[in-house]
Each structure stands twice: as structure tokens, then as C-alpha cells.
Design a protein around this motif. Sequence first.
Motif, PDB file in Angstrom:
ATOM      1  N   LEU A 205      43.616  15.713 -78.168  1.00 21.35           N
ATOM      2  CA  LEU A 205      42.423  15.682 -79.007  1.00 21.35           C
ATOM      3  C   LEU A 205      41.408  16.740 -78.605  1.00 21.35           C
ATOM      4  N   ARG A 219      47.830  13.540 -85.525  1.00 25.48           N
ATOM      5  CA  ARG A 219      48.497  12.264 -85.224  1.00 25.48           C
ATOM      6  C   ARG A 219      49.864  12.425 -84.554  1.00 25.48           C
ATOM      7  N   VAL A 222      49.155  13.073 -80.890  1.00 25.64           N
ATOM      8  CA  VAL A 222      48.792  11.853 -80.165  1.00 25.64           C
ATOM      9  C   VAL A 222      50.033  11.009 -79.905  1.00 25.64           C
ATOM     10  N   VAL A 439      40.180   9.672 -83.625  1.00 23.58           N
ATOM     11  CA  VAL A 439      41.213  10.431 -84.334  1.00 23.58           C
ATOM     12  C   VAL A 439      40.713  10.846 -85.714  1.00 23.58           C
TER      13      VAL A 439
END
Length: 566
Positions: A205, A219, A222, A439
Amino acid sequence: MNNAHLFSAPAIDAVRESQAEWEEGALAAFLKNRPEEKDVYETESGIPLKRIYTAADVADIPAEELGFPGAYPFTRGVYPTMYRGRPWTIRQVAGFGNPEATNQRYKYMIQTGQTGLSTDFDLPTLLGLDSDDPMAFGEVGRVGVAIDTMDDIDRLFDGIDLEKISVSLTINPSAWVVYAMFVAVAEQRGCDLHKLTGTLQADPLKEYVAQKEWIYPVRPAVRLLRDLIMYSAKATPKINPVSLSGYHLSDVGGNALQEIAFTMAFTIAYCEEVTKAGMDIDDFAPRLSFFFISHQDFFEQICKFRAARRVYAKIMTERFKAQKPESMRLRVHVQTAAMSLTKVEHHNNLMRTAIQALGAVLGGCQSMHTNGLDEAFAIPTEEAMKLAIRTQQIIREEINVTSVIDPLGGSYFIERLTKDMETEIWKMLDEVEERGGAVNLVEEGWFQQKLADSAYATFKKIDSGEKISVGVNKFADEASSTADVHIHPYDDHCTQLQVDRLKIVRANRDDARIKVLMQELVEQARSEDMNLLPKTIELVKAKATLGEICTALRGVWGAYSEPMIV
């Protein structure tokens, strides 16, 4: 522990009365003849600073907010004995050219007194490109070491016992592949994986909001970190699979409050991702680690580290219901502020770095990198690295600041500023929560905008002279020259060496096996429930390259496109 405060109410009333008399008498008379230089004093992050702090300023702070070293909420340090039992690790980062060149630097720094290794990787490696990729041209080995296959990892740590020295890997978008190569090399050498120690940065991030090195959309990145955390917790339980990196948030202009608050927001997002996948917080949180900057505002930085420990401990216990003390300890690697270094009068960087390093020690760091005085020009020379290591050794051995744990603890100013910073950090975290979580806000560009606004405000202060850089915008010496600076050279043959090695690897491996394994990896990537580490380790052992693996998953997930920041 009860909610007793540090001082009794009658004592506080007496202090306030005495202060009022002093302000109306001696202070007022003195100010008539000698006014203060500024109307307003504040920290770098904008917290107002009073003229003096007394017991009245800490009257609202419960004693348990300070606690004791090694005990919740860890304000005073993560271990009961701190540096009396074990000094911080001297972990100078190195990485340039081909693996052999970096290996030689490692051995030099170990000989000089370094106690842990840290690796910078070149831009192609970070971005998942092989050295022979056309997009890698001109960048191979320039700002870090070039890694294409597990053989390069083997060369990087040639002659170094991986069971006996801690290894930090400053790698992010392609972190899971480099980890797979590291594990494969350790197994090839017959190492006990449970004895391996070290840290991967692997913080996706912060890449999107600060360092700007990415491969995939947010995403999937992550998800890769989730897989890395869950696999490493069992396979290499002493390796920290992520170092949440506030350093880079500060490096692009974020202030101390943003550095901690945004990093904690990312921590919450990662922990939610892993616990949602079925792992208990206490099974992986003990191996989460952090990377912060030690910047120029000396006392604010010390209080920043203390506030961060307290906030993290509360997040782990109150939000994630952690039970183990190890899950609540914020262990931090600190680097002095590269962005504070100047080319003009570059020898001044020695003093800047020494003061910042002292702040990190008084703030309770677990390991530290001190910058080289020539780092504003290029990768530090060996002489600059030796001086950087000596800086830490002098702080540790000569000035007796490590004998007492949290020596500034209890200071009216330190405790008030720590509490004020904690309060502001919680406000930022609440805002992130209200806006939909970290996020979502990374995808929207919210964090990016906040950091850009902070950087702009700082540059305005520099331009106006409000923020001073000695030798640059104040006390400037027109005769100062950089002509005598000898910088670290770049090896022009590095690229060809790596390209030649890739040709040899590809000519001698089993391409059919790699094709099968790669297709299996792609299929697993399409399933959210599959962990990609086992298949990636198989691939690197079969001599698949870092670029090939990263490219295959780009075909599944696509590439990241940054939102517009105004």
C-alpha cells in the motif's frame, strides 16, 4: 494498574498558581525588553509548542499510559531491558551492480562492525523485470543489486551463513518471488528454515501512495502479501514477512503524524486480510515489523516512536483481540532522513545524521541504518559507510545513553507531546475508517493527496526561509564546492553480465517443466483461496526468472493505473 494520575490535584493546583505568578511577573517584565523570535512555535507536523511544560500539562495522563518497558502499552520500550540486554542491530543497507559487488560490500561492512545485512534492489527487480527486458535498459544494478534468478541470490550471500546473520530485503512488488528464491537457496545449502532470521519490506500500500513502484492493481498486491504472511509464519517463523514502511511516507513529504497514522491504517488493512483468510492474529502479528524515519525535529521524532508503540498496542488488543504480548510489540527499524541531506556543504550531513540517530535511540529503535554523508550524490562510498557505522558505534559505546531505559520518560514535555501525537493519530485513523478503509482510499488517491498537500506546505516553508537548512538557505557559504566529492562508480559491464547469465540459465533448464508450473501458478492466481508461495518456490527452483513469474501474473490481474492527483 488503576487510573491514578501522575500528580495529585492539590499539587497540580499549586503548580498552576506558581506558573501564573511567574508569567505575570518575571516573564512579562523580561518580554518587554527582549521579545521572543517568533509569535508561534510548533513541531514540524504543526502541533503547538508551549513556552514551558509543567506537571499541570500531564495531569490528565493516567500512569498506566506510561507503564513499564516490555509491558503494555509499551510506551517506554518493547523489551524489559532494552539496550541493557541487547543493543539495537546496526543494519546498513547495501545494493548495487551485480550480486558479487554487493556481496563484497556486505563483507566489508561486517568487518567494520555491522551486525545485520540489508539489501537494496535495482529498479528492474523491484518492478518484476529481468535484466534483459528492454524496459530495464540503463537501470540494471544502478540503484540496487540486480536479481534475475535464485542463482543471483546464492551469489549475493556467498560465504555468508544465513543461519547466523539477520537479512533484510528491501523489496516490495516482487517480494514474494525474492522470498521464494531466498528460501530455495537456504534449502539448497541445507539450512534449517526455522533458524533463518530477517525481514522483507513487502509493503504494497505504501508503494501506491509514496514510493510509486508497483506491478499489479492494489487488491492483488495485498493478496500477495497475505499469501506471504501466511506461508512464512509456518515455513520461516523467525522471518518478518513485512516491514510496514512509514519511512517512505515521510520521504515524499508526509509529516510525523501522517507517517504513523497512515502506516497504522495499512497495518489494519493487512491484518484484516489475513484474519479474514482464517489465520489467528496471534499466529502472525508477532512477526509484523515496522520501518520509520528519524527526521530533523528531535523531540517530535522521539515522541513519535513512543506514541506509535502505544497506538499499535491498542489496535492489536482492542481491535484484533490479540492475547500474546509479542503481538502487541511494535518493533521498528529506523533510518535517518535521506531527504535532509544536502549536496551543498555535504560534510554537514555527518552532524545531521548523528543527531537523527540519537533521536532514534532515545525513541527506542530495534535496528538502524545511518545515511552516508555523500548519499545526496550517489550510492555511498565505503568510507562514507564506515563513518555511518561509526556514528552508531559512538552513540552506543561512548556517550552512555543506553544505560537507562527511556531516559526522557516522565519529562513533562515528552509525555505531553507523546499524548498529543497519539490523539492526532487516532483522529486520522477514525477518518480513514469513516471513509471506507485504507484499501479503498489508496484506490481513490486520498492518501496520495494528503501527502502531496503536506509536501507542498513544507516546500513553501523552505522557499520562504521559515524552514532552515544550514549552509543552504541560511549561513550559506558562496565558496562552498562539491568538486572534491568522490562518488561511488557505476559498473557499465553489469547489464551485459546479467544478460549473459540469463542466456546460460535459459539454455540449460527444463522449459517444458517451467511451462507446466507457470500454468498452474496462473490458475491458482485466479482463485482467491490459493496461496501462491509453494508454486512460486517450485518455479524458482526450476530456474524460472523473476521477470517471467511476474509477467505471468500480470496476464491474470493486469497492471496498475494511478489516479489523478491535483
